[in-house]
Design a protein around this motif. Structure first.
Motif, PDB file in Angstrom:
ATOM      1  N   UNK A 323      -6.744  -8.729   4.080  1.00 32.05           N
ATOM      2  CA  UNK A 323      -5.797  -9.410   3.192  1.00 32.05           C
ATOM      3  C   UNK A 323      -4.514  -8.593   3.031  1.00 32.05           C
ATOM      4  N   UNK A 324      -4.659  -7.280   2.849  1.00 34.53           N
ATOM      5  CA  UNK A 324      -3.487  -6.413   2.710  1.00 34.53           C
ATOM      6  C   UNK A 324      -2.626  -6.470   3.969  1.00 34.53           C
ATOM      7  N   UNK A 325      -3.292  -6.408   5.126  1.00 32.04           N
ATOM      8  CA  UNK A 325      -2.582  -6.465   6.410  1.00 32.04           C
ATOM      9  C   UNK A 325      -1.763  -7.752   6.520  1.00 32.04           C
ATOM     10  N   UNK A 326      -2.401  -8.876   6.208  1.00 30.10           N
ATOM     11  CA  UNK A 326      -1.724 -10.165   6.374  1.00 30.10           C
ATOM     12  C   UNK A 326      -0.526 -10.297   5.433  1.00 30.10           C
ATOM     13  N   UNK A 327      -0.523  -9.533   4.333  1.00 34.76           N
ATOM     14  CA  UNK A 327       0.557  -9.645   3.347  1.00 34.76           C
ATOM     15  C   UNK A 327       1.695  -8.640   3.542  1.00 34.76           C
ATOM     16  N   UNK A 328       1.400  -7.451   4.076  1.00 41.58           N
ATOM     17  CA  UNK A 328       2.435  -6.403   4.112  1.00 41.58           C
ATOM     18  C   UNK A 328       2.958  -6.097   5.514  1.00 41.58           C
ATOM     19  N   UNK A 329       2.205  -6.464   6.552  1.00 44.63           N
ATOM     20  CA  UNK A 329       2.630  -6.080   7.905  1.00 44.63           C
ATOM     21  C   UNK A 329       3.698  -7.050   8.415  1.00 44.63           C
ATOM     22  N   UNK A 330       4.848  -6.548   8.851  1.00 45.12           N
ATOM     23  CA  UNK A 330       5.891  -7.437   9.391  1.00 45.12           C
ATOM     24  C   UNK A 330       5.393  -8.189  10.616  1.00 45.12           C
ATOM     25  N   UNK A 331       5.916  -9.374  10.821  1.00 49.19           N
ATOM     26  CA  UNK A 331       5.483 -10.213  11.943  1.00 49.19           C
ATOM     27  C   UNK A 331       5.691  -9.521  13.286  1.00 49.19           C
TER      28      UNK A 331
END
Length: 596
Positions: A323-331
């Motif tokens: 969940x953290x990855x999907x929210x903070x990692x740039x596309x």
């Protein structure tokens, strides 16, 4: 994720994975035609490749998902599994690796077969196979599938259910990993692991940094302050009685469990068995110990950040990291992250497949063949067996979605069926010359029954549970099994002392910096525990307590003193000790046997 972003992520992922595969192919071209090349990378691995492969074999999506989930749920006490690993790493590098390389063995069961007999070899292989097929390999696949599924929101993307998505991703990831292991051999695994390991370190450091920015609303320092001041107890690694890893368990069963993993687990030690020399092997093993000390930063701190961002609102603790990855990692980094994540999953997965196939070929098929087996035949048999194992695990892995308390605890509990008896038997093999072959057989049968009864059996069969943490059960059974070994040693000893015959294929000259580096490694392990303790970052009233810097200063002084003592005196004594052992263990005469 929009349609264009999805294609960008997939294409960039394919590019990075293709680059790794191409480099691995170039490095291994025409080098896997014989058994040494396929199973042991031609006994030519250097320290850097060994460390990189050990790092990525160990730090898989299982840890990324599982450890962050445990940090989100409780605190940092589970870091003990990783941060105390240097103790086992040191024992492996300094004491056991010279013995493995001295015997030129391909598998641990082969090593134990020489010391005991063929039946012990078979028992050990069966333990490994059950552990790999029903616990370790499925957990690698499932944890990787969970992260991929969350990153891409596969159910919505494809219009299928969550359960169907897990099955689909497990099969896709599994098929890719199986191709690496079955067709590339150990060197392809080691090369790809090293490259993916670099990517894992980059992503591992980047994710908590981005998480701190998100937590601090664009201010990284505010994010760091947030986790050290509010709910500071989440940063405590000194586990209490109710935690998954009570602090006391570090000194009972956890040390033994780590010793199994780093010193006797075939899929880990196989890299070191392919070392170019003892010096390179020791470098690789000790370097990997330093990597383990970084685990709290990128395997647990993101879980703490997720707790501060989302509270206790996640459906499953194992969703914290995805969940953290999907929210903070740039596309624009999502494809690189996916490539690294899949690389980590594939690393552990293909390493396990490679080791399982190696043990089947060398410990089951070859000893029972009626005539000499060619290298080509061994490689072919191992590929067939690896393929069968792969498909079995494809069906088992998705069932882990029903684990009630998170992936991490479940894996560690089931690993207890085989880790303790293997360590006990290994220690008996190298420390006792008179222990008979019947002793390890009794230990294995006893352990499987006793462990089941103490963890689940009394509740299933008699309606009451044994209220002891499973890690303490590790320690209790280890002591009992050592007692069984000693009983056979004195009641029914071997008639003659066992003499280990050395036949090294590589140089056994030790690394001259092995002992000083050991001092530094163990000292840093202590520092990490001080940092994540009630006098360090888990101090409730400030960032750290007033006594924190005094303790760190005292550790620094002791470390410097021991480092120079090791450099000046202990290194020469250690080299003499290995040289003396080597001379003593060459059975040239009756006198040498008596001296044993």
């Amino acid at each position: 994720m929009s349609h264009s972003n999805l294609w960008f992520t997939l294409l960039s992922c394919i590019f990075f994975m293709g680059l790794v595969a191409w480099i691995a192919y170039r490095q291994t071209k025409n080098q896997v035609n014989d058994s040494a090349g396929y199973f042991l990378a031609g006994r030519g691995l250097t320290g850097g490749f060994i460390a990189g492969s050990l790092l990525l074999t160990n730090l898989s999506a299982e840890q990324l998902v599982g450890l962050n989930g445990q940090a989100y749920r409780a605190n940092l006490s589970n870091m003990a599994w990783e941060v105390t690993a240097p103790i086992a790493v040191v024992i492996m590098a300094l004491y056991l690796l010279p013995k493995y390389l001295g015997g030129s063995v391909t598998t641990l069961p082969e090593f134990l077969s020489r010391r005991f007999d063929k039946t012990v070899r078979l028992y050990i292989v069966v333990l490994f196979m059950f552990g790999y097929v029903f616990v370790t390999i499925p957990s690698m696949l499932y944890s990787g599938a969970l992260a991929v599924l969350r990153l891409f929101n596969v159910p919505d993307l494809l219009g299928i259910s969550y359960v169907q998505s897990v099955w689909l991703v497990v099969w896709v990831v599994g098929l890719i990993g199986a191709a690496y292991a079955i067709f590339g051999g150990l060197k392809a695994v080691a090369v790809s692991d090293t490259l993916n390991g670099i990517g894992l370190l980059i992503i591992g450091i980047l994710v908590p940094v981005l998480g701190f920015f998100a937590l601090g609303n664009g201010d990284m320092l505010s994010g760091i302050k947030e986790i050290t001041v509010n709910n500071a107890e989440k940063l405590n690694a000194i586990g209490g009685p109710d935690d998954s890893v009570p602090f006391g368990s570090i000194f009972t069963g956890l040390v033994i469990a780590n010793l199994f993993y780093w010193a006797s687990n075939q899929y880990v030690i196989q890299r070191t068995l392919g070392a170019k020399s003892l010096e390179e092997g020791q470098k690789g093993v000790l370097y990997s110990g330093f990597y383990k000390l970084l685990v709290p930063l990128f395997m647990m701190i993101p879980g703490i950040i997720a707790f501060h961002l989302y509270g206790e609102n996640l459906r499953n603790v194992d969703l914290a990291y995805p969940t953290l990855i999907s929210n903070v990692l740039p596309t624009y980094l999502s494809g690189f992250f996916l490539a690294v994540l899949l690389g980590a999953v594939l690393s552990s997965y293909n390493s396990l497949l490679n080791s399982a196939a190696t043990m089947f070929a060398f410990d089951i098929y070859k000893p029972r063949a009626k005539k000499d087996v060619s290298d080509e035949k061994l490689i072919k048999i191992s590929k067939i067996f690896g393929t069968i194992i792969a498909f079995i695990t494809f069906f088992i892995s998705p069932l882990l979605m029903y684990a009630p308390n998170g992936l991490w605890d479940l894996i560690r509990q089931f690993t207890g069926f085989f880790n303790i008896p293997i360590v006990t038997i290994l220690l008996a093999a190298v420390l006792s010359k008179y222990t008979p072959a019947i002793a390890p057989k009794v230990v294995i049968i006893f352990h499987v029954i006793a462990y089941y009864l103490m963890i689940w059996g009394t509740d299933h069969l008699f309606g009451f549970s044994v209220d002891i943490n499973y890690i303490h059960v590790y320690g209790i059974l280890f002591l009992i099994e050592v007692g069984i070994i000693l009983a056979f040693r004195f009641i029914k000893p071997r008639e003659e002392a066992y003499i280990f015959k050395k036949d090294p294929k590589v140089s056994l000259v030790p690394w001259k910096h092995a002992l000083p580096v050991t001092i530094l490694l163990l000292s840093l392990m202590c520092v990490v525990y001080v940092v994540f303790s009630p006098i360090g970052l888990a101090y409730p009233n400030a960032v750290v307590s007033g006594s924190f810097w005094y303790v760190i200063g005292a550790l620094a002084v002791v470390t410097i003193a021991l480092y120079f003592m090791a450099l000046r005196n202990w290194t020469k004594k250690y080299a003499r000790f290995l040289d003396k052992e080597e001379k003593q263990k060459q059975p040239f005469s009756t006198t040498s046997q008596v001296n044993q």
